[in-house]
Design an enzyme around this catalytic site. Structure first.
Site, mmCIF file in Angstrom:
data_model
loop_
_atom_site.group_PDB
_atom_site.id
_atom_site.type_symbol
_atom_site.label_atom_id
_atom_site.label_comp_id
_atom_site.label_asym_id
_atom_site.label_seq_id
_atom_site.Cartn_x
_atom_site.Cartn_y
_atom_site.Cartn_z
ATOM 1 N N GLU A 12 0.841 -1.199 0.000
ATOM 2 C CA GLU A 12 0.000 0.000 0.000
ATOM 3 C C GLU A 12 0.874 1.246 0.000
ATOM 4 O O GLU A 12 2.056 1.188 0.383
ATOM 5 C CB GLU A 12 -0.904 0.005 1.238
ATOM 6 C CG GLU A 12 -0.126 0.015 2.537
ATOM 7 C CD GLU A 12 -1.013 -0.263 3.732
ATOM 8 O OE1 GLU A 12 -1.425 0.724 4.374
ATOM 9 O OE2 GLU A 12 -1.279 -1.443 4.024
ATOM 10 N N LYS A 23 2.653 4.634 1.184
ATOM 11 C CA LYS A 23 3.063 5.193 2.473
ATOM 12 C C LYS A 23 2.764 6.689 2.428
ATOM 13 O O LYS A 23 3.522 7.463 1.856
ATOM 14 C CB LYS A 23 4.545 4.935 2.727
ATOM 15 C CG LYS A 23 5.038 5.425 4.080
ATOM 16 C CD LYS A 23 6.506 5.091 4.267
ATOM 17 C CE LYS A 23 7.011 5.575 5.611
ATOM 18 N NZ LYS A 23 6.936 7.038 5.772
ATOM 19 N N ASP A 27 2.489 10.454 3.405
ATOM 20 C CA ASP A 27 3.330 11.357 4.184
ATOM 21 C C ASP A 27 2.423 12.283 4.979
ATOM 22 O O ASP A 27 2.089 13.390 4.559
ATOM 23 C CB ASP A 27 4.246 12.153 3.253
ATOM 24 C CG ASP A 27 5.405 12.801 3.995
ATOM 25 O OD1 ASP A 27 5.593 12.484 5.180
ATOM 26 O OD2 ASP A 27 6.110 13.619 3.390
ATOM 27 N N TYR A 83 -5.532 2.184 8.171
ATOM 28 C CA TYR A 83 -4.787 1.041 7.655
ATOM 29 C C TYR A 83 -4.488 -0.054 8.680
ATOM 30 O O TYR A 83 -3.836 -1.047 8.335
ATOM 31 C CB TYR A 83 -3.460 1.525 7.053
ATOM 32 C CG TYR A 83 -2.638 2.389 7.989
ATOM 33 C CD1 TYR A 83 -1.947 1.851 9.071
ATOM 34 C CD2 TYR A 83 -2.565 3.766 7.791
ATOM 35 C CE1 TYR A 83 -1.212 2.649 9.931
ATOM 36 C CE2 TYR A 83 -1.822 4.568 8.643
ATOM 37 C CZ TYR A 83 -1.140 3.997 9.712
ATOM 38 O OH TYR A 83 -0.422 4.779 10.567
ATOM 39 N N LYS A 99 11.197 3.094 1.021
ATOM 40 C CA LYS A 99 11.279 4.534 0.795
ATOM 41 C C LYS A 99 11.713 4.797 -0.645
ATOM 42 O O LYS A 99 12.724 4.265 -1.107
ATOM 43 C CB LYS A 99 12.285 5.172 1.762
ATOM 44 C CG LYS A 99 11.948 4.988 3.241
ATOM 45 C CD LYS A 99 10.687 5.713 3.646
ATOM 46 C CE LYS A 99 10.911 7.195 3.786
ATOM 47 N NZ LYS A 99 11.703 7.600 4.941
ATOM 48 N N CYS A 155 17.020 44.932 -17.982
ATOM 49 C CA CYS A 155 17.577 43.673 -18.475
ATOM 50 C C CYS A 155 19.042 43.567 -18.055
ATOM 51 O O CYS A 155 19.831 44.478 -18.331
ATOM 52 C CB CYS A 155 17.458 43.604 -19.992
ATOM 53 S SG CYS A 155 18.268 42.150 -20.712
ATOM 54 N N CYS A 184 21.283 43.653 -21.580
ATOM 55 C CA CYS A 184 21.425 44.827 -22.457
ATOM 56 C C CYS A 184 20.997 46.132 -21.806
ATOM 57 O O CYS A 184 21.144 47.205 -22.411
ATOM 58 C CB CYS A 184 20.624 44.612 -23.743
ATOM 59 S SG CYS A 184 18.832 44.552 -23.495
ATOM 60 N N CYS A 189 12.333 41.377 -21.625
ATOM 61 C CA CYS A 189 13.174 42.389 -22.246
ATOM 62 C C CYS A 189 12.643 42.597 -23.660
ATOM 63 O O CYS A 189 12.659 41.665 -24.473
ATOM 64 C CB CYS A 189 14.626 41.924 -22.287
ATOM 65 S SG CYS A 189 15.681 42.985 -23.293
ATOM 66 N N CYS A 230 19.399 42.190 -27.999
ATOM 67 C CA CYS A 230 19.787 41.775 -26.648
ATOM 68 C C CYS A 230 20.697 40.547 -26.757
ATOM 69 O O CYS A 230 20.269 39.494 -27.239
ATOM 70 C CB CYS A 230 18.555 41.438 -25.812
ATOM 71 S SG CYS A 230 18.951 40.776 -24.170
#
Length: 709
Positions: free
Chosen positions: A120, A122, A124, A231, A325, A419, A422, A438, A444
Site C-alpha cells: 500500500e 506510504k 506522508d 490502515y 522509501k 535587463c 542589455c 526584455c 539583446c
C-alpha cells in the site's frame, strides 16, 4: 553486511554516537513535537542509518533509550492531555532500495515460508489513533512516542471523512490507526492565501497537516480540509458482537474498515513473489505525483495475521512489515542567491543559486523560481534554508522556505527593473502579465545567444556542436549578429572564433613528416568547427516543422509547428495565411495564430527566413501522397520506448496519416501506443478505458486504420 575491518576506535565511536543521538533526538522533537523540521526526511534517514550502523559495529553503545529502539518523540507541553494508547503504536523499519525489500522478503520466507504480502502507499502525513466504543468515536490521539500521545479528539471530530459513528457490526471497542493528511491541492491553496496576507508559507503538506491537527482552537482545524486514510487496528474487543473473521488477514481488515465507514487506500494490492512486488513498487513510484496526497514510499505487510504474530516485533517495529522509501526527491539546502536569466523570447526568469545538493540522483545547484510573483508566493529569502524538490527528470524546484530555520540574517529579493544583458527596461508583454520581458529582442545579447543555442537543440534543428557555449562564442566574436547568418557561416568566419580554432601549432613526428602529413597551425579551424559546418549543411534538409520551431515564435512549440507544417506544407503558405485560417488548424488556435501573424510582421524576422532560404534551408515539405489517411480524426498518444520509432518519428507517422499526435491522455484520446517503460500515461489510459496498442498493433493501425485491429 557490516564491514568490521572498518570498525572505528571505541572512544571515537562513543563520541560520534553521542553526537548522533543528540542530533537525531533534536530532529525528532522538531518533526513530531513542533511540526517544523529543519532537515528533510532523506537527510534524517541518513543520520538514523549511520546511528544504526554504528550500533551494529559497537553493540555496547546501544541502550533501550537509543533512537534506534524508540518511536517518535515524547510530547512537549502543548496544552493537550497526554493519553496512553491501549496498544502501542509501532514504527516501521525502512528499506531504501529493491535489494533491501528482497532481503526482507527472504527473511520472512525463511521464517514463515512463502507468504502473501499486502502492499500500500506510504502516505506522508500524521499518524493518528481513533478509539470507538460501541461504535461511537470517543477519542483521537496522536502517536507521540508510541506509548503516549496527545488527545486531539475535538480536532479529529472536525475532519469530515472520520465518522462519528461506525456503520455495520462494529466491535465493542476498537483502536483504529490511520494517517491524517492535507491534500496537495488544498495545501497549495492554503499557502497562496498565507502569502497574500503577508504571512510565511508552510514548507510541505505533512507539517501543515500535523500543525492543523494540533491547533488549540478546533475551529482553525475545521477550516483546513484535512483528510484521513486508515490502515490498521490496535486494541480490539468484540463484546457481544460476533467476531468478524475478516480481521484474520491484513486485507480483511481493510474490507472491515471500509464497511465500518472509514476511508482506506484504493491502491492496496495483495501480491505474492518478488517480481509482482517489484512491479507494484515501480508502478506506484510512477504515480507518486498523481495522487491526491503526497507519498514517500510504500508499506509492505505479511497478510496472514497469525503469521504476523509468529514473526513478532523488535523493540520499535514489527518484523512482519517494512517501509520501502522512494529515492528522496526533497532535501533541505541553503538559498545562497537569487539571480535572473534572460531567455530566447525575452522572458526574464529568476532562479535560485543553492549550496550544491544531491537530490534524486543528481547534484543540483540551480532551480527555477519562474517569476517575481512566484518568489513572493513561495515567500523565500536569500539565505533561507529551503525545501528543494527534484522529481525524476523534472526541472528542480524550490518548494518553499524552512521558516523554523531562519536566523534573521535572511534578506528579501527584488526583481531588477532593467535587463541584466542589455540594460533595456523590463516590461509586461501585456497588462497583467506575471512575466517581465526584455523588449529588445533584436539586439539583446542574451536573447540572441539563447535563440541560436535553441536552434541547435534536439527539439529544433538538432545541430550537435551548436550548444550554449558555441552560440555564445559565435556572437561574442562578432561573427553572428543574430541567427539570420547561421546557415551562411564559412570557414573564414570560424577562423575569427577562438573557441572553434586551434590555439597553437602542432609538432609533427618524423613519421608524419615522411608520410607528407600536414600539421595544424594556430588559428586553423578546429575539428569541432569543421563538424559544426558539416552539421549545419545536413540540417538544411530537415523537415519544415523543425524550421518553424527554430524561429522561436512565442507559444509555437513542436506540437504547433508540426500542425502548421502539416496543414500548410510551406513557409510561404504559413506566412500568407490570415489569423482566422491559422487558428482553424487543429492544435493551433487563436493565441498561437496571433503570435505567428505578429512575428511575420517584423522586418528583421522576415530577413531571418529569407537568409535561411537563400542559404539552402528547406522551406517546403515534400508530401508523400501515397500515405493513406488511416488516422483521420483520431487522437493518438505514444509513451515509452518503441523499437522502430523515435519520439519524433512516431509523432510524424501519426500526423502524416491524418491523425493528431497528443502528449497527454484524456477522454478524447482514441489510442495509446505503449512501448517499454510506459508509465502513468498507460495507467491513466486503463482507468479511462482507452485502447492500448503495442508497437505491432500500432504499425497495423498506421497501414490499415482502425478496422484492421
Amino acid at each position: 553486511m557490516t564491514d568490521n575491518t572498518a570498525r572505528p576506535p571505541v572512544a571515537d565511536a562513543r563520541a560520534r554516537h553521542q553526537e548522533l543521538v543528540q542530533e537525531v533526538e533534536a530532529h525528532r522533537a522538531a518533526y513530531y513535537g513542533d511540526d517544523a523540521p529543519t532537515v528533510s526526511d532523506a537527510q534524517y534517514d541518513v543520520l538514523e542509518r549511520e546511528l544504526q550502523d554504528l550500533e551494529a559495529l559497537h553493540p555496547e553503545l546501544a541502550t533501550p533509550e537509543s533512537p534506534t529502539r524508540t518511536v517518535g518523540a515524547a510530547s512537549a507541553p502543548t496544552g493537550f492531555e497526554s493519553v496512553k494508547h491501549r496498544e502501542r503504536m509501532m514504527s516501521l523499519d525502512n528499506a531504501f532500495g529493491i535489494d533491501e525489500v528482497e532481503s526482507w522478503l527472504a527473511r520472512v520466507g525463511k521464517e514463515a515460508g512463502d507468504q502473501e504480502i499486502v502492499c500500500e502507499p506510504k502516505i506522508d502525513g500524521l499518524s493518528i489513533s481513533l478509539t470507538y466504543v460501541d461504535g461511537e468515536l470517543t477519542r483521537g490521539v496522536t502517536r507521540g512516542d508510541g506509548t503516549t500521545g496527545e488527545d486531539v479528539t475535538a480536532n479529529v471530530r472536525t475532519i469530515a471523512t472520520i465518522p462519528q459513528r461506525l456503520t455495520g457490526a462494529a466491535p465493542a471497542l476498537v483502536e483504529i490507526r490511520g494517517e491524517v493528511f492535507l491534500p496537495v491541492a488544498a495545501f497549495e491553496e492554503l499557502n497562496a492565501g498565507l502569502v497574500a496576507e503577508g504571512k510565511a508559507p508552510y514548507a510541505n503538506p505533512r507539517n501543515t497537516a500535523a500543525g492543523s491537527l494540533r491547533q488549540k482552537n478546533s475551529e482553525v482545524t475545521a477550516s483546513r480540509p484535512l483528510d484521513v486514510t486508515t490502515y490498521a487496528l490496535g486494541a480490539l474487543e468484540w463484546g457481544a458482537t460476533q467476531v468478524d473473521a475478516r480481521v484474520s488477514t491484513q486485507a480483511g481488515i481493510y474490507r472491515a474498515l471500509a464497511d465500518w465507514g472509514l476511508p482506506v487506500s484504493e491502491f492496496t494490492a495483495v501480491l505474492r513473489g518478488r517480481e509482482a512486488i517489484d512491479a507494484y513498487l515501480t508502478d506506484l513510484e510512477s504515480k507518486r505525483h498523481d495522487l491526491v496526497h503526497e507519498i514517500d514510499g510504500a508499506v509492505l505487510k505479511v497478510n496472514d495475521r497469525a503469521v504476523q504474530a509468529e514473526l513478532g516485533f523488535t523493540s520499535r517495529a514489527p518484523r512482519w512489515a517494512i517501509a520501502y522509501k522512494f529515492a528522496p526527491e526533497e532535501v533541505h539546502t541553503i538559498l545562497e542567491d537569487i539571480r535572473v536569466d534572460v531567455g530566447r523570447t525575452g522572458r526574464v526568469t529568476p532562479y535560485g543559486v543553492m549550496t550544491p545538493t544531491l537530490v534524486a540522483g543528481s547534484t543540483v545547484t540551480y532551480a527555477t523560481l519562474h517569476n517575481a510573483h512566484e518568489v513572493a508566493r513561495k515567500g523565500v529569502r536569500i539565505g533561507d534554508t529551503v525545501v528543494l524538490r527534484k522529481a525524476g527528470d523534472v526541472i528542480p524546484e524550490i518548494v518553499g522556505p524552512v521558516v523554523a530555520a531562519r536566523t534573521g540574517a535572511e534578506r528579501e529579493w527584488t526583481m531588477p527593473a532593467n535587463c541584466p544583458s542589455c540594460g533595456t527596461p523590463l516590461a509586461e508583454q501585456k497588462q497583467g502579465d506575471k512575466d517581465l520581458r526584455c523588449p529588445n529582442s533584436q539586439s539583446c545579447p542574451a536573447q540572441i545567444v539563447d535563440r541560436i543555442a535553441f536552434i541547435g537543440s534536439r527539439g529544433a534543428f538538432d545541430v550537435e556542436v551548436l550548444g550554449e557555449k558555441g552560440a555564445h562564442a559565435l556572437v561574442e566574436s562578432g561573427v553572428l549578429q543574430n541567427e539570420a547568418g547561421l546557415f551562411s557561416l564559412s570557414m573564414e568566419d570560424l577562423r575569427r572564433v577562438p573557441l572553434l580554432t586551434y590555439e597553437s601549432d602542432e609538432k609533427l613526428t618524423k613519421k608524419q613528416v615522411a608520410a607528407g602529413e600536414g600539421g595544424r597551425k594556430a588559428g586553423d579551424v578546429s575539428a569541432n568547427g569543421i563538424k559544426l559546418l558539416d552539421n549545419l549543411e545536413e540540417a538544411k534538409s530537415q523537415p519544415l516543422w523543425r524550421v518553424v520551431v527554430s524561429l522561436s515564435i512565442r507559444h509555437v512549440g513542436p506540437t504547433a509547428s508540426r500542425a502548421l507544417a502539416t496543414a500548410f506544407g510551406s513557409m510561404d503558405a504559413i506566412r500568407a495565411a490570415d489569423a482566422e485560417t491559422l487558428a482553424a488548424v487543429d492544435g493551433v488556435g487563436p493565441v498561437i495564430a496571433e503570435a505567428v501573424q505578429q512575428w511575420f510582421e517584423v522586418p528583421w524576422h522576415v530577413e531571418i527566413v529569407e537568409r535561411w532560404a537563400a542559404a539552402g534551408v528547406r522551406m517546403e515539405d515534400e508530401r508523400d501522397e501515397s500515405l493513406p489517411d488511416t488516422l483521420a480524426g483520431l487522437t493518438v498518444v505514444a509513451t515509452g520506448s518503441l523499437e522502430n520509432f523515435t519520439r519524433d518519428s512516431v509523432k510524424e507517422a501519426i500526423i502524416s496519416r491524418g491523425g493528431k499526435a497528443a502528449s497527454t491522455v484524456s477522454k478524447n484520446t482514441d489510442y495509446v501506443v505503449a512501448g517499454a517503460g510506459a508509465g502513468s500515461k498507460a495507467t491513466k489510459a486503463e482507468a479511462l478505458g482507452v485502447t492500448i496498442l503495442d508497437e505491432a498493433a500500432f504499425q497495423l493501425l498506421l497501414e490499415s486504420g482502425p478496422d484492421a485491429l
